[in-house]
Design an enzyme around this catalytic site. Structure first.
Site, PDB file in Angstrom:
ATOM      1  CB  SER A   1      -0.972   0.001   1.184  1.00 31.88           C
ATOM      2  OG  SER A   1      -2.036  -0.884   0.939  1.00 31.88           O
ATOM      3  N   GLY A   2       2.140   1.155   0.109  1.00 33.84           N
ATOM      4  CA  GLY A   2       2.972   2.317  -0.180  1.00 33.84           C
ATOM      5  C   GLY A   2       2.677   2.861  -1.574  1.00 33.84           C
TER       6      GLY A   2
END
Length: 380
Positions: free
Chosen positions: A61-62
């Site tokens: 999810s970066g």
């Protein structure tokens, strides 16, 4: 390593000696200049391949923070407005009673589309156009909790399709042209085949599955949980599809970015400096300020963690997921990685690693690094 940041290096070493790190990198820039650039351990435990200076890591999810930058560029150029209905750019999206859903809802996990209702198989995750089409045809989720819940993957397909509808390029192509190339980043949403042999191999830590994304107690009877995390399983426990070439090359804009910590730190270093770095004006200050202003705050109904979001960017909460800085913004990733800017300190940083853990609310590896980084920046 810049003088004054030695304790960061010491904590990085302790991650291996005391905290069981397998392979990792940590980088930070201050006022646009590198102050920390560390890497070590194994990129692949099975083969013994070492983690090198140019090793690439998938950051889950970066990726959402990278997509947020793309959205902010379009906002900066006057091509996208937060209060505009999504259907203004994507007419099919109005189906199922979604005509009033605005751009601000999509970018802040309030679109009421946290999961896809149609049954999916693993391979479907690599087809963003099809998944965006399924979301466009779907009605808003009637579950009251869907009004603010983490859109683990659908955020990416919704935001990515918005970028494509507004600009014409896919979000991966847009990021490559408008962000990675100008700043000279080894960072992709959709990895070219030429770089595949540089990617580290992900592994689950012993005890993986303690976190909400794998909790069978919720899986059994909670339809909303199932739609978000189990259609299909994002992290099946018997294998890791995210190690495959198919997942690496696909544009998975909610979870599939691959790059070096050095490059992600440089990007956030640019944002920490107001959107300008080394003569590259990535964003105007007004758009950046809009991007890091709160659009949604609350508590995730499954993790029970506090949530705060700007335009696709995580904002600081009492959990301090992004380190001690009260003005931090960025995004963390499944398994322990974290990437963010501390504007007051002029800091951008990135921590990435290949052993995925979910037993702690805030991973002890990253907490140690960010505490040491904060101390170094506050002391200087």
């Amino acid at each position: 390593m810049a003088p004054g940041f030695e304790e960061v290096a010491e904590e990085f070493e302790r991650n291996f000696t005391d905290r069981g790190e397998v392979g990792a990198a940590f980088a930070a820039v201050r006022d646009g200049r590198p102050v920390v650039d560390l890497w070590g351990g194994l990129a692949d435990r099975a083969t013994g391949r070492p983690w090198r200076q140019d090793t690439l890591q998938l950051v889950f999810s970066g990726t959402k923070g990278l997509v947020a930058v793309c959205l902010l560029i379009l906002i900066d150029r006057g091509l996208l407005e937060l209060d505009a209905p999504v259907a203004d750019h994507w007419p099919e999206f109005a189906a199922g009673g979604k005509g009033a859903i605005r751009v601000r809802d999509v970018v802040s996990h309030r679109a009421r589309l946290p999961g896809i209702r149609s049954p999916l198989v693993e391979a479907d995750l690599t087809d963003p156009r099809n998944l965006a089409g399924l979301l466009a045809a779907q009605a808003p989720d009637p579950d009251p909790r869907a009004g603010l819940v983490y859109h683990a993957l659908t955020y990416g397909w919704l935001a990515g399709e918005l970028v494509r509808r507004v600009d014409g390029r896919t979000v991966g192509r847009f990021f490559a042209d408008e962000v990675a190339a100008p700043l000279g980043l080894d960072l992709w949403i959709g990895l070219p085949a030429a770089y595949e042999d540089r990617v580290s191999t992900l592994e689950y830590a012993p005890g993986w599955g303690a976190g909400p994304a794998a909790d069978p107690r919720q899986l059994a009877d909670d339809a909303l949980f199932h739609r978000i995390w189990r259609n299909p399983p994002i992290f099946p426990t018997d294998h890791i599809p995210w190690n495959s070439r198919a997942f690496h090359e696909a544009e998975i804009p909610g979870a599939g970015a691959i790059g070096t910590a050095r490059s992600i730190a440089r990007l956030y270093g640019c944002l920490a400096c107001g959107g300008v770095l080394d003569g590259v004006a990535l964003l105007g200050s007004a758009a950046l300020e809009q991007g890091r202003s709160p659009l949604a705050e609350g508590t995730d109904p499954f993790s029970k963690d506090p949530m705060a979001y700007g335009v696709g960017l995580q904002l600081q909460t009492p959990l301090r997921l992004l380190g001690p800085a009260p003005d931090a913004f960025g995004h963390d990733g499944a398994g322990g990685s974290v990437h963010a800017a501390w504007p007051r300190n002029g800091i951008g940083f990135s921590y990435s690693m290949n052993q995925l853990r979910d037993a702690e609310p805030v991973d002890s590896r990253r907490r140690a690094l960010l505490t040491a980084l904060w101390k170094a920046t506050e002391d200087r």
